[in-house]
Design an enzyme around this catalytic site. Structure first.
Site, PDB file in Angstrom:
ATOM      1  N   SER A  90      -0.347  39.498  25.915  1.00  0.00           N
ATOM      2  CA  SER A  90      -0.701  39.373  24.513  1.00  0.00           C
ATOM      3  C   SER A  90       0.330  40.076  23.631  1.00  0.00           C
ATOM      4  CB  SER A  90      -2.080  40.011  24.293  1.00  0.00           C
ATOM      5  OG  SER A  90      -2.579  39.725  23.016  1.00  0.00           O
ATOM      6  N   PRO A  91       0.593  39.546  22.435  1.00  0.00           N
ATOM      7  CA  PRO A  91       1.521  40.242  21.533  1.00  0.00           C
ATOM      8  C   PRO A  91       0.952  41.585  21.111  1.00  0.00           C
ATOM      9  CG  PRO A  91       0.441  38.408  20.414  1.00  0.00           C
ATOM     10  CD  PRO A  91       0.071  38.297  21.857  1.00  0.00           C
TER      11      PRO A  91
ATOM     12  N   CYS B 137       2.080  45.209  19.089  1.00  0.00           N
ATOM     13  CA  CYS B 137       3.085  45.913  18.297  1.00  0.00           C
ATOM     14  C   CYS B 137       3.571  47.158  19.021  1.00  0.00           C
ATOM     15  CB  CYS B 137       2.502  46.287  16.939  1.00  0.00           C
ATOM     16  SG  CYS B 137       2.230  44.864  15.858  1.00  0.00           S
TER      17      CYS B 137
ATOM     18  N   ALA C 272       3.920  40.862  17.040  1.00  0.00           N
ATOM     19  CA  ALA C 272       3.951  40.340  15.674  1.00  0.00           C
ATOM     20  C   ALA C 272       5.329  40.595  15.069  1.00  0.00           C
ATOM     21  CB  ALA C 272       2.867  41.004  14.832  1.00  0.00           C
TER      22      ALA C 272
ATOM     23  N   GLN D  77       5.424  35.743  18.399  1.00  0.00           N
ATOM     24  CA  GLN D  77       4.369  35.609  17.396  1.00  0.00           C
ATOM     25  C   GLN D  77       4.984  35.859  16.024  1.00  0.00           C
ATOM     26  OE1 GLN D  77       1.264  38.658  16.496  1.00  0.00           O
ATOM     27  NE2 GLN D  77      -0.165  37.158  17.380  1.00  0.00           N
TER      28      GLN D  77
ATOM     29  N   TYR E  82      -4.310  39.918   8.444  1.00  0.00           N
ATOM     30  CA  TYR E  82      -2.981  39.759   7.865  1.00  0.00           C
ATOM     31  C   TYR E  82      -2.964  38.530   6.962  1.00  0.00           C
ATOM     32  CZ  TYR E  82      -1.964  43.431  11.197  1.00  0.00           C
ATOM     33  OH  TYR E  82      -1.987  44.620  11.893  1.00  0.00           O
TER      34      TYR E  82
ATOM     35  N   ARG F  83      -2.913  32.188  16.657  1.00  0.00           N
ATOM     36  CA  ARG F  83      -3.935  33.220  16.899  1.00  0.00           C
ATOM     37  C   ARG F  83      -4.800  33.338  15.657  1.00  0.00           C
ATOM     38  NH1 ARG F  83      -3.442  39.153  19.629  1.00  0.00           N
ATOM     39  NH2 ARG F  83      -3.822  37.831  21.431  1.00  0.00           N
TER      40      ARG F  83
ATOM     41  N   ARG G  91      -4.284  45.759  26.705  1.00  0.00           N
ATOM     42  CA  ARG G  91      -4.270  47.157  27.155  1.00  0.00           C
ATOM     43  C   ARG G  91      -4.129  47.271  28.672  1.00  0.00           C
ATOM     44  NH1 ARG G  91      -8.769  49.924  23.064  1.00  0.00           N
ATOM     45  NH2 ARG G  91      -8.165  48.643  21.280  1.00  0.00           N
TER      46      ARG G  91
END
Length: 376
Positions: free
Chosen positions: A45-46, A48, A80, A122, A204, A252, A346
């Site tokens: 998963s993207p 940050c 992102a 992403q 966002y 997403r 995670r």
């Protein structure tokens, strides 16, 4: 491929115990999406990293992303990545608004590809949640003298009191952001990425347009459901027209604001249908992020019902995410048709080699790096 049959427990709507047989190792079955084929259903998963310099990825990204490719994931979606300087969350965010950034990704992507792993990106704009500190540097608004900037949003509403006050976007701002996404998509192809995901979640900018909690506009971009979806559709349609026909496009979304009167799952099903019509191939189903005090019932697999419902009712591929930690849990999500891929966050931060260990747990034969075969 192992063809052993596994029996699992299921419950119907009346809580009656059912038994159903599924072939094992669906988690390690391939999936073709347009011009690519994923070797398994495990995606990174993207996430940050707040470790870029002027939007340029560093050696941290090479090691961080490269180690997950070595670990056996089929797809890695780069965090992102801002389509413009004002689209960043923090001053330390990754970006792809200039050619220097584009060039820096080439080495990283070339390595990922050597591991038979698909490098994705992403593309994102933070909107009213931009110009804030990286998590370990502080919280709230970055002042102008420290590198902060004017944020934008569909309506001039704070996310919280310590976030920047955003400027309400006019038609030229909207047009510029759509163009920024298209330019970023073009650079992403040149940088060696093989898949693009559009960030329309987590409060966002695109999510801010979708949700009536943050979009109070009175023009064609606000008010009705159709109007609030318009910005997202314009971005998706623009990017789809920029990239090759065989290039996969994901989106997403936050399937729910978790707030009464906010964006919900039924809205997400309808949006997913619209996105499919303009060429989006898969909906990556997350939730939340647009209301700071939303009562989110986080727990193992808590967002999987969203991916299942959207897959069934919108007729589109979906990605499941949310505290997925065990091989059996991930495999069941794929086997029972709740999602087409699982995106680990995670858990794969804790363990880059989770896919190799999952294969062992599920008795699947997969290729290991030759350098590591002595440990197999």
């Amino acid at each position: 491929m192992c063809f052993e049959i596994k029996v699992i427990k299921l419950y119907n709507n009346h809580n009656n115990l059912l038994w159903k047989k599924y072939p094992m190792n669906k988690l390690f079955s391939p999936l073709k999406i347009r011009g690519i084929e994923l070797k398994n259903r495990i995606a990174v998963s993207p996430m940050c990293q707040y470790s870029s310099y002027n939007g340029i990825p560093t050696d941290w990204h090479l090691v961080h992303l490269g180690s997950r490719a070595v670990g056996g994931a089929a797809l890695i979606i780069q965090e992102a990545t801002a389509v413009s300087p004002e689209g960043r969350i923090s001053p330390d965010d990754a970006g792809i608004w200039n050619d220097m950034q584009m060039e820096a990704y080439k080495r990283i992507n070339a390595f990922i590809i050597t591991r038979n792993c698909i490098p994705g990106i992403q593309l994102a704009h933070a909107g009213r949640k931009g110009s804030t500190y990286s998590p370990w540097k502080g919280n709230g608004e970055v002042e102008k003298e420290d590198g902060g900037w004017q944020t934008i949003s569909p309506s001039p509403i704070h996310f919280t009191d310590n976030f920047p006050f955003p400027k309400e976007m006019d038609k030229e701002d909207i047009k510029k952001v759509v163009d920024d996404f298209c330019q970023a998509a073009n650079r992403s192809i040149k940088a060696g990425f093989k898949l693009i995901e559009l960030h329309m979640a987590h409060g966002y900018l695109v999510h801010e347009f979708l949700s009536s909690l943050s979009n109070l506009r009175k023009d064609e971009y606000g008010g009705s459901f159709e109007n609030r979806c318009q910005f997202a559709i314009e971005i998706a349609k623009g990017v789809r027209g920029t990239i090759p026909e065989d290039f996969p496009l994901f989106a997403r979304i936050s399937a729910s604001d978790w707030i009464k009167g906010g964006w919900g799952i039924e809205d997400s099903v309808q949006l997913s249908k619209k996105l499919k019509e303009v060429g989006v191939d898969l909906i990556d189903c997350s939730s939340g992020g647009n209301a700071p005090k939303a009562p989110i019932p986080a727990g193992p697999g808590y967002q999987i019902p969203f991916s299942e419902k959207i897959k069934q009712e919108a007729g589109i591929l979906t990605g499941g995410i949310g505290f997925i930690t065990s091989p059996e849990q991930a495999d069941q999500i794929i086997r029972t048709g709740q999602a087409d891929i699982v995106l680990l966050a995670r858990e794969i931060l804790r363990n880059p080699y989770w896919p190799m260990q999952a294969a062992k747990a599920l008795k699947a034969e997969i290729e290991w790096p030759k350098q590591y075969e002595r440990a197999k």
